[in-house]
Design an enzyme around this catalytic site. Structure first.
Site, short mmCIF file in Angstrom:
data_model
loop_
_atom_site.label_atom_id
_atom_site.label_comp_id
_atom_site.label_asym_id
_atom_site.label_seq_id
_atom_site.Cartn_x
_atom_site.Cartn_y
_atom_site.Cartn_z
N LYS A 17 0.84 -1.21 0.00
CA LYS A 17 0.00 0.00 0.00
C LYS A 17 0.88 1.26 0.00
CE LYS A 17 -2.39 -1.05 3.78
NZ LYS A 17 -1.76 -2.32 4.18
N ARG A 92 -9.84 0.26 9.00
CA ARG A 92 -9.42 -1.10 9.33
C ARG A 92 -10.48 -1.85 10.13
NH1 ARG A 92 -3.39 0.25 9.10
NH2 ARG A 92 -2.26 -1.69 9.28
N ARG A 126 11.67 -5.52 5.00
CA ARG A 126 11.33 -4.15 4.59
C ARG A 126 12.19 -3.12 5.32
NH1 ARG A 126 5.09 -2.44 4.73
NH2 ARG A 126 5.20 -2.71 6.98
N ARG A 154 11.33 -0.81 10.77
CA ARG A 154 10.24 -0.52 11.71
C ARG A 154 10.23 -1.52 12.86
NH1 ARG A 154 4.70 0.30 8.45
NH2 ARG A 154 3.95 -0.75 10.31
N ARG A 165 -0.29 -8.92 13.38
CA ARG A 165 -0.89 -7.93 12.47
C ARG A 165 -1.72 -8.62 11.40
NH1 ARG A 165 4.36 -4.81 10.88
NH2 ARG A 165 3.01 -3.52 9.59
P1 AMP Z 1 0.59 0.43 9.13
O1 AMP Z 1 1.73 1.36 8.95
O2 AMP Z 1 -0.63 0.83 8.31
O3 AMP Z 1 0.96 -1.00 8.95
O4 AMP Z 1 0.12 0.59 10.66
C1 AMP Z 1 0.99 0.28 11.73
C2 AMP Z 1 0.20 0.05 13.00
O5 AMP Z 1 -0.53 1.24 13.35
C3 AMP Z 1 -0.86 -1.05 12.90
O6 AMP Z 1 -0.32 -2.33 13.15
C4 AMP Z 1 -1.84 -0.61 14.00
O7 AMP Z 1 -1.34 -0.91 15.30
C5 AMP Z 1 -1.82 0.91 13.86
N1 AMP Z 1 -2.83 1.40 12.88
C6 AMP Z 1 -2.61 2.04 11.70
N2 AMP Z 1 -3.75 2.36 11.09
C7 AMP Z 1 -4.75 1.92 11.90
C8 AMP Z 1 -6.17 1.94 11.82
N3 AMP Z 1 -6.81 2.48 10.76
N4 AMP Z 1 -6.87 1.38 12.86
C9 AMP Z 1 -6.26 0.85 13.92
N5 AMP Z 1 -4.92 0.78 14.05
C10 AMP Z 1 -4.16 1.32 13.06
#
Ligand code: AMP
Length: 212
Positions: A17, A92, A126, A154, A165
């Site tokens: 994404k 999400r 990554r 990360r 996740r």
């Molecule tokens: P990402 O960078 O999108 O993989 O997000 C990293 C982490 O942030 C996720 O594993 C969640 O803990 C939190 N997170 C990001 N976006 C959301 C969302 N829309 N709802 C809930 N948690 C989120």
């Protein structure tokens, strides 16, 4: 005034994404909004939101809806959100999707489909360039030598956290595919190929589906 029109980039963690969002933003003119990036910034600057969100993120759990919805509401107030946004990693949960429907028209949901087996490998390799936001992979997309020393891994991109996740994705997020499919806005894309292959498919699906 009518509601703005937004695009959602949907898919499991590591589906690409973040990698594809620049291209989509460029083609559609919609600014990219990643809740993950917003949360990481909040964690780094130790804001109240950051302090609350950090534990969930480190465990690979979803951050509570209220925190996320407040962030999105604030973001939508900014001038550049008037003609809609490109959401990456949001919504999400069903509650987030319902909330978003009240704030903007979701006209297209590009869903990057990648099998679980590929995800762990992609995520653990990554690396991100903090200066440009560019995303690399130690094997599949190595960064140029001069920038290697500054790459960031990360803290939630570890094998254990990735499994959580993925579980969060399957339990709480994947039902949204049906929610959007019923509205006729879901556009599934095979996200399992190389970055270039997926970019081609993304471009094609925008030509076929995006009315900007
Ligand atoms: P990402 O960078 O999108 O993989 O997000 C990293 C982490 O942030 C996720 O594993 C969640 O803990 C939190 N997170 C990001 N976006 C959301 C969302 N829309 N709802 C809930 N948690 C989120």
């Amino acid at each position: 005034m009518g509601k703005s029109e937004s695009i959602v980039l949907f898919g499991p963690p590591g589906a690409g994404k973040g990698t594809q969002s620049g291209l989509i933003s460029q083609i559609t003119g919609k600014p990219q909004v990643s809740t993950g990036d917003m949360l990481r910034e909040a964690v780094a600057s130790q804001t109240e939101v950051g302090v609350k969100a950090n534990d969930y993120m480190e465990k690979g759990l979803l951050v509570p809806d209220k925190i996320i919805i407040d962030l999105i509401r604030m973001r939508l107030l900014r001038e550049d959100a008037k003609s809609g946004l490109l959401f990456d990693g949001f919504p999400r949960t069903l509650a987030q999707a319902v909330e978003l429907d009240g704030l903007t028209n979701v006209t297209m949901v590009l869903s990057l489909v990648v099998p679980d087996e590929d995800i762990v490998n992609r995520i653990t390799g990554r690396r991100t360039d903090p200066h440009t936001g560019e995303i690399y992979h130690v094997v599949h997309r190595p960064a140029p030598d001069p920038i290697k020393p500054r790459l960031v891994h990360r803290s939630d991109d570890t094998e254990d956290t990735v499994r959580n996740r993925l579980k969060s994705f399957h339990d709480q997020t994947s039902p949204l595919a049906e929610y959007y499919s019923e509205r006729g806005v879901l556009v599934p894309i095979d996200g399992s190929g190389s970055m270039e292959d997926v970019s081609k498919l993304v471009k094609q699906s925008l030509i076929n589906n995006f009315r900007g």
